[in-house]
Design a protein around this motif. Sequence first.
Motif, PDB file in Angstrom:
ATOM      1  N   ARG A  11     -12.791  10.312  32.873  1.00  0.00           N
ATOM      2  CA  ARG A  11     -12.261  10.929  34.105  1.00  0.00           C
ATOM      3  C   ARG A  11     -10.786  11.272  33.941  1.00  0.00           C
ATOM      4  NH1 ARG A  11     -15.579   7.073  36.978  1.00  0.00           N
ATOM      5  NH2 ARG A  11     -13.774   5.753  37.251  1.00  0.00           N
ATOM      6  N   ASP A  63     -10.574  14.342  31.770  1.00  0.00           N
ATOM      7  CA  ASP A  63     -10.910  15.541  32.549  1.00  0.00           C
ATOM      8  C   ASP A  63      -9.747  15.931  33.460  1.00  0.00           C
ATOM      9  OD1 ASP A  63     -13.397  15.602  31.389  1.00  0.00           O
ATOM     10  OD2 ASP A  63     -14.448  14.729  33.110  1.00  0.00           O
ATOM     11  N   TYR A  64      -9.133  14.956  34.094  1.00  0.00           N
ATOM     12  CA  TYR A  64      -8.006  15.230  34.985  1.00  0.00           C
ATOM     13  C   TYR A  64      -6.840  15.861  34.214  1.00  0.00           C
ATOM     14  CZ  TYR A  64      -4.024  14.425  38.026  1.00  0.00           C
ATOM     15  OH  TYR A  64      -2.882  14.585  38.780  1.00  0.00           O
TER      16      TYR A  64
END
Length: 109
Positions: free
Chosen positions: A101, A104-105
């Motif tokens: 995550r 991805d951020y």
Amino acid sequence: MPDRSGVDDLGRVFHALADPSRRAIVARLVGGPAAVKAVAEPLAMSLQAVMEHLKVLEDAGVISTEKVGRVRSCRIEPVALRAAERWLTGQRTDAERQLDRLDDYLKGK
């Protein structure tokens, strides 16, 4: 479920595996059952000290011992080790998801 001492089964397994001598005993027994004398032989400690380590491992469910005649033998009990492995795998999986995550951020996805 925790017992009266506040330590659960998994906690006892990790406590038992926290000691390098006990890990050496487990590593020896992964190769197959062995007599206590054979387990103690490569360790630089008294037989009494080895017996104390074996008791901790047995109380945690990591090994079992059996006495036949005058010989006490030990063997691995894989159920306790599998429970620890499942817990560790779950922790790794959660950490990997968090890192994915974050990746991805940072990539703007």
